[in-house]
Design an enzyme around this catalytic site. Structure first.
Site, mmCIF file in Angstrom:
data_model
loop_
_atom_site.group_PDB
_atom_site.id
_atom_site.type_symbol
_atom_site.label_atom_id
_atom_site.label_comp_id
_atom_site.label_asym_id
_atom_site.label_seq_id
_atom_site.Cartn_x
_atom_site.Cartn_y
_atom_site.Cartn_z
ATOM 1 N N GLU A 187 0.806 -1.235 0.000
ATOM 2 C CA GLU A 187 0.000 0.000 0.000
ATOM 3 C C GLU A 187 0.839 1.284 0.000
ATOM 4 O O GLU A 187 0.630 2.178 0.817
ATOM 5 C CB GLU A 187 -0.960 -0.016 1.205
ATOM 6 N N HIS A 238 -10.189 -6.373 -1.741
ATOM 7 C CA HIS A 238 -11.199 -6.003 -0.736
ATOM 8 C C HIS A 238 -12.333 -5.293 -1.461
ATOM 9 O O HIS A 238 -12.209 -4.132 -1.850
ATOM 10 C CB HIS A 238 -10.600 -5.059 0.319
ATOM 11 N N GLU A 288 -5.979 -10.839 -0.490
ATOM 12 C CA GLU A 288 -6.757 -10.515 0.729
ATOM 13 C C GLU A 288 -8.248 -10.427 0.399
ATOM 14 O O GLU A 288 -8.932 -9.495 0.824
ATOM 15 C CB GLU A 288 -6.306 -9.170 1.323
ATOM 16 N N ASP A 340 -12.050 -10.284 0.236
ATOM 17 C CA ASP A 340 -13.310 -10.365 0.971
ATOM 18 C C ASP A 340 -14.281 -9.383 0.321
ATOM 19 O O ASP A 340 -13.862 -8.475 -0.390
ATOM 20 C CB ASP A 340 -13.175 -10.158 2.489
ATOM 21 N N ASN A 345 2.096 -5.301 -2.948
ATOM 22 C CA ASN A 345 0.714 -5.657 -2.622
ATOM 23 C C ASN A 345 -0.117 -4.395 -2.411
ATOM 24 O O ASN A 345 0.318 -3.477 -1.712
ATOM 25 C CB ASN A 345 0.753 -6.481 -1.309
HETATM 26 O O1 9MR Z 1 -7.000 -7.704 9.173
HETATM 27 C C1 9MR Z 1 -6.086 -6.817 9.751
HETATM 28 C C2 9MR Z 1 -6.679 -6.232 11.027
HETATM 29 O O2 9MR Z 1 -6.799 -7.263 12.006
HETATM 30 C C3 9MR Z 1 -5.831 -5.089 11.546
HETATM 31 O O3 9MR Z 1 -6.462 -4.491 12.648
HETATM 32 C C4 9MR Z 1 -5.636 -4.088 10.411
HETATM 33 C C5 9MR Z 1 -4.789 -2.915 10.885
HETATM 34 O O4 9MR Z 1 -4.507 -2.022 9.871
HETATM 35 O O5 9MR Z 1 -5.000 -4.720 9.315
HETATM 36 C C6 9MR Z 1 -5.801 -5.705 8.750
HETATM 37 O O6 9MR Z 1 -5.185 -6.266 7.615
HETATM 38 C C7 9MR Z 1 -4.893 -5.369 6.525
HETATM 39 C C8 9MR Z 1 -3.713 -5.935 5.789
HETATM 40 O O7 9MR Z 1 -2.640 -6.158 6.665
HETATM 41 C C9 9MR Z 1 -3.275 -5.018 4.655
HETATM 42 N N1 9MR Z 1 -4.380 -4.720 3.769
HETATM 43 C C10 9MR Z 1 -5.617 -4.279 4.405
HETATM 44 C C11 9MR Z 1 -6.028 -5.268 5.493
HETATM 45 C C12 9MR Z 1 -7.363 -4.866 6.083
HETATM 46 O O8 9MR Z 1 -7.247 -3.633 6.724
#
Ligand code: 9MR
Length: 397
Positions: free
Chosen positions: A170, A258, A289, A291, A216
């Site tokens: 990101e 997402h 990732e 969903d 990513n």
């Molecule tokens: O699923 C993850 C969540 O438990 C955390 O609180 C969050 C914090 O930023 O990150 C989530 O995972 C992220 C991933 O690492 C990167 N892409 C976006 C995902 C969803 O926010």
């Protein structure tokens, strides 16, 4: 693209197809593909179907179904949080490896591949790092050295155990950010300039010659205007092309996937075209990732089926679009869901105004939803000539 730089991961697939064709279709027990796991069905195509794993859920003795499904339905796992910098090094100089090690051991026991997530991201950084930079006690030069050390330490620890690393996550802004012209955003770009991206890939490669190194990001499922000023997919494409041209060892681009049912998402052919275009750069691709969330209206929360059904159906359709596109493009090595059950999903905790949910492929009681069945159907009905075994690039030096 030079062909010898690519290896087929179809050996498993061919073996599995052979196995499927000779499966014990005895009169008493005819072969039933619908009884197979997503993992098994994916491997017919050399495709890994993965999930993000929450270590807390894995360790919850009162929730055994989580472990059962995490180990049986998927052929790849990603640590949802355990490999992030704040989890690994909460105190400067003291690494807490236990949860990340546990995930890697879990994968080994279950013969799963591991996607390493994540080496460089602007979120979930340790407080000592961000506050040190903010108060000037960590200089820019020291910060760069800390990043090099972090990447080297983590990648070396898991050398040979990680299939794909999300090296940089990101790095690019969104059209709703200020300024709206797409740019390199966040902590690392602000403090080190965009050159940190190439550095990170080089440091990761030096620490593990064999892992596939990925960039990513989200909202890069399909191309838009084609103008990198407002088309994030184009921006990431141009970035990847530039890095490859400079000889930076980037092996893949991960599209997070997402999605939300309230948005105008993409059709299979648009997503296929995007994956193909990225593969044209010689890189692997993956959905990393996936969903598909929905707004939890009062009606949904009250159990009103007229409001729930269209959401579950739209969610299933979006999961399926990404899967079909992935299957159609041989560079697409894996399809990972970001949690598999609504019982453990980041969505409700993140989107609360309006509340969102219903984002995964199993409901809160681990009952498979339409989305699960559609993914399964996609894997069952796919095959030659349009769906062929995966092609993985050799890790770039
Ligand atoms: O699923 C993850 C969540 O438990 C955390 O609180 C969050 C914090 O930023 O990150 C989530 O995972 C992220 C991933 O690492 C990167 N892409 C976006 C995902 C969803 O926010």
């Amino acid at each position: 693209m030079k062909l010898r730089q690519w290896t087929t991961v179809g050996v498993v697939a061919v073996a599995t197809i052979a196995a499927l064709n000779t499966v014990p279709a005895t009169a008493s027990r005819p072969y039933d593909p619908t009884a197979q796991s997503l993992a098994t069905l994916g491997l017919r195509h050399g495709l890994h179907v993965g999930t993000a794993v929450s270590i807390d859920a894995l360790n919850d003795a009162s929730d055994p179904q989580y472990r059962t499904l995490a180990s049986s339905e998927f052929s790849s796992v990603t640590a949802e949080n355990a490999m992030k910098w704040e989890s690994l090094e909460p105190t400067r100089g003291t690494y807490n490896w236990a949860p990340a090690d546990q995930l890697v051991d879990f994968a080994k026991r279950n013969r799963q591949s591991v996607r390493g997530h994540v080496l460089v991201w602007h979120n979930q950084l340790p407080g000592w790092l961000t506050s040190g930079v903010a108060d000037g006690s960590i200089s820019k030069q020291e910060l760069r050295e800390l990043l090099r050390k972090h990447i080297t330490t983590v990648v070396k620890r898991y050398q040979g155990k990680i299939w794909q690393w999300d090296v940089v996550n990101e790095a690019v802004s969104d059209p709703w950010d200020t300024p709206s012209t797409l740019h390199y955003k966040g902590f690392w770009a602000q403090n080190l300039g965009p050159g940190y991206i190439a550095d990170a890939f080089r440091w990761a490669r030096a620490a593990d010659p064999k892992a596939l190194l990925f960039y990513n990001d989200y909202n890069i499922e399909a191309f838009g205007s084609g103008n990198p000023a407002d088309d994030k997919t184009q921006f990431v494409y141009d970035m990847t092309k530039g890095l490859r041209a400079q000889g930076v060892p980037i092996d893949g681009v991960g599209s997070q996937g997402h999605l939300g049912t309230q948005y105008g998402n993409f059709d299979t052919l648009q997503v296929t075209a995007a994956l193909k275009k990225f593969s044209g750069l010689g890189v692997a691709t993956a959905f990393t990732e996936v969903d598909v969330r929905s707004q939890m209206t009062a009606g949904v929360q009250a159990g009103n089926s007229e409001e729930i059904n269209p959401r579950l159906q739209a969610s299933a359709a979006n999961f399926s679009v990404l899967m079909k596109a992935c299957l159609a493009v041989r560079s697409c090595l894996s399809y990972t869901v970001w949690g598999f059950s609504d019982r453990h999903s980041w969505v409700p905790g993140w989107f609360d105004d309006p509340p969102e949910g219903l984002a995964t492929i199993y409901d809160e009681n681990y009952q498979p939803k339409r989305a699960y069945q559609e993914l399964k159907s996609d894997l069952i009905f796919a095959g030659p000539p349009y769906v062929l075994p995966r092609l993985a690039p050799k890790p770039r030096r």
